[in-house]
Design a protein around this motif. Structure first.
Motif, PDB file in Angstrom:
ATOM      1  N   GLN A   1       0.696  -1.355  -0.168  1.00 44.01           N
ATOM      2  CA  GLN A   1       0.112  -0.008  -0.047  1.00 44.01           C
ATOM      3  C   GLN A   1       0.859   1.211   0.115  1.00 44.01           C
ATOM      4  N   HIS A   2       1.911   1.224   0.604  1.00 41.43           N
ATOM      5  CA  HIS A   2       2.819   2.526   0.808  1.00 41.43           C
ATOM      6  C   HIS A   2       3.629   2.502  -0.559  1.00 41.43           C
ATOM      7  N   LEU A   3       3.894   1.603  -1.133  1.00 40.62           N
ATOM      8  CA  LEU A   3       4.530   1.560  -2.578  1.00 40.62           C
ATOM      9  C   LEU A   3       3.504   2.214  -3.478  1.00 40.62           C
TER      10      LEU A   3
ATOM     11  N   SER B   1       1.137   4.120  -2.870  1.00 38.45           N
ATOM     12  CA  SER B   1       0.894   5.560  -2.367  1.00 38.45           C
ATOM     13  C   SER B   1       1.838   6.525  -3.009  1.00 38.45           C
ATOM     14  N   HIS B   2       3.049   5.867  -3.283  1.00 40.18           N
ATOM     15  CA  HIS B   2       3.977   6.629  -3.967  1.00 40.18           C
ATOM     16  C   HIS B   2       4.029   6.459  -5.569  1.00 40.18           C
ATOM     17  N   LYS B   3       3.424   5.753  -6.110  1.00 39.19           N
ATOM     18  CA  LYS B   3       3.362   5.280  -7.566  1.00 39.19           C
ATOM     19  C   LYS B   3       2.102   5.810  -8.194  1.00 39.19           C
TER      20      LYS B   3
ATOM     21  N   LEU C   1      -2.685  12.307  -1.277  1.00 38.60           N
ATOM     22  CA  LEU C   1      -2.813  12.320   0.024  1.00 38.60           C
ATOM     23  C   LEU C   1      -1.613  11.808   0.918  1.00 38.60           C
ATOM     24  N   HIS C   2      -0.831  11.193   0.620  1.00 36.28           N
ATOM     25  CA  HIS C   2       0.440  10.578   1.017  1.00 36.28           C
ATOM     26  C   HIS C   2       1.435  11.693   1.426  1.00 36.28           C
ATOM     27  N   ARG C   3       1.335  12.501   0.532  1.00 38.38           N
ATOM     28  CA  ARG C   3       2.504  13.720   0.570  1.00 38.38           C
ATOM     29  C   ARG C   3       2.129  14.460   1.882  1.00 38.38           C
TER      30      ARG C   3
ATOM     31  N   VAL D   1      15.728   7.818   5.521  1.00 37.18           N
ATOM     32  CA  VAL D   1      16.105   7.881   4.080  1.00 37.18           C
ATOM     33  C   VAL D   1      14.946   8.242   3.266  1.00 37.18           C
ATOM     34  N   HIS D   2      13.814   7.467   3.869  1.00 34.48           N
ATOM     35  CA  HIS D   2      12.503   7.665   3.119  1.00 34.48           C
ATOM     36  C   HIS D   2      11.732   9.014   2.958  1.00 34.48           C
ATOM     37  N   HIS D   3      12.244   9.735   3.760  1.00 31.36           N
ATOM     38  CA  HIS D   3      11.703  11.208   4.247  1.00 31.36           C
ATOM     39  C   HIS D   3      12.539  12.287   3.367  1.00 31.36           C
TER      40      HIS D   3
END
Ligand code: ZN
Length: 296
Positions: free
Chosen positions: A110-112, A114-116, A123-125, A207-209
């Motif tokens: 789901q997280h992946l 949310s980025h693609k 929403l995720h930003r 790193v993800h942020h």
């Protein structure tokens, strides 16, 4: 029915949340990794306010006859013999372990997504717009993203046949791990290396942020570090170093993300716009990211 321990269900959730939050906040105070850009007061009020709003939205949805609770779905599956794990003869503890691993993979996926997927990224930003990363960032998720996440968990729980106990444990562990890996704490290098063989550490998740898209499009895990290694989305360290790297999103390097109203309205703002007034809700769903954020 959506409680497995009756009224204690909420008490356990809140106790773990409060306990881990205070513990991480104390360690951040004693052993901070980075100097924060924004003052804590306003940021924390905004981040916690977003979290409370999300909780209220879920309660309201339940009250308005749209109960979105993964634990309730697990009860339903159990009572109606639905789902794989309700049909296989395995020890209960093994079923719980399998359910925890599958749910963790589902949240990674789901997280992946949310980025693609542009509309999910909108929403995720809200989560990524925070220019600092600390324990409060862990609860900074837009209410619509929280509701969609709950629906996604239900979609996974029903065919899987995860038990209510497994779902409850997963949600409590996910919450605790998210607060740990967002915490602004300086773990000794050797401890980070040993821990990240198994779970996501603060250095791994920081790193993800990063503002760099190739960095924030990696390390999607919240609990197990395994998935990013398997699916080759693992980035060991940030290019600029943990102290030099820039956190947040390039278009929003201002104090705006510390504002509650701005943060809740962010999904409806065209990417790169500075003010909510510039939003065009009718044209919001497919806006690409600016060229400077493209993968390099
Ligand atoms: Zn993310």
């Amino acid at each position: 029915m959506d409680n497995i321990f009756g009224p204690n269900d909420t008490v356990i959730r809140l106790s773990v949340f409060g306990g881990v939050f205070v513990l991480m906040a104390l360690i951040e105070f004693a052993l901070p990794k980075r100097k924060l850009i924004a003052t804590k007061g306003r940021r924390w009020l905004t981040n916690l306010g977003i979290s409370v709003t999300a909780a209220v939205v879920l309660r309201l949805m339940a009250a308005l006859a749209v109960p979105v609770a993964a634990v309730a779905a697990a009860f339903y599956a159990q009572q109606h013999d639905i789902g794989l794990l309700n049909h296989v003869a395995l020890p209960e503890w093994l079923k719980v372990v399998i359910a925890l691993a599958v749910l963790d993979l589902a949240i990674w996926a789901q997280h992946l997504a949310s980025h693609k997927i542009p509309i999910l990224w909108r929403l995720h930003r809200v989560h990524h717009a925070d220019r600092d990363i600390d324990v409060s960032t862990a609860v900074r998720f837009h209410p619509i993203e929280i509701a969609l996440s709950m629906i996604w968990k239900i979609v996974v729980v029903l065919p899987l046949g995860a038990s209510p106990l497994a779902v409850f444990l997963f949600e409590v562990i996910l919450n605790g791990c998210a607060m740990f890996n967002h915490a602004n704490i300086a773990l000794p290098g050797w401890l980070d290396r040993v821990m990240r063989l198994f779970i996501v550490t603060p250095d791994m998740h920081r790193v993800h942020h990063s503002v760099l898209r190739r960095e924030h499009d990696s390390n999607y895990g919240f609990n197990l570090s395994l998935w990013d290694r398997i699916f080759r989305t693992y980035t060991a360290q940030p290019e600029g170093g943990h102290l030099g790297m820039k956190i947040g999103l390039t278009p929003y390097q201002s104090e705006a993300p510390t504002r509650f109203g701005w943060s809740l309205w962010l999904p409806f703002i065209k990417e790169g716009s500075k003010a909510p007034a510039a939003a065009t809700p009718g044209k919001t769903s497919q806006a690409p990211r600016p060229a400077k954020e493209k993968r390099v």
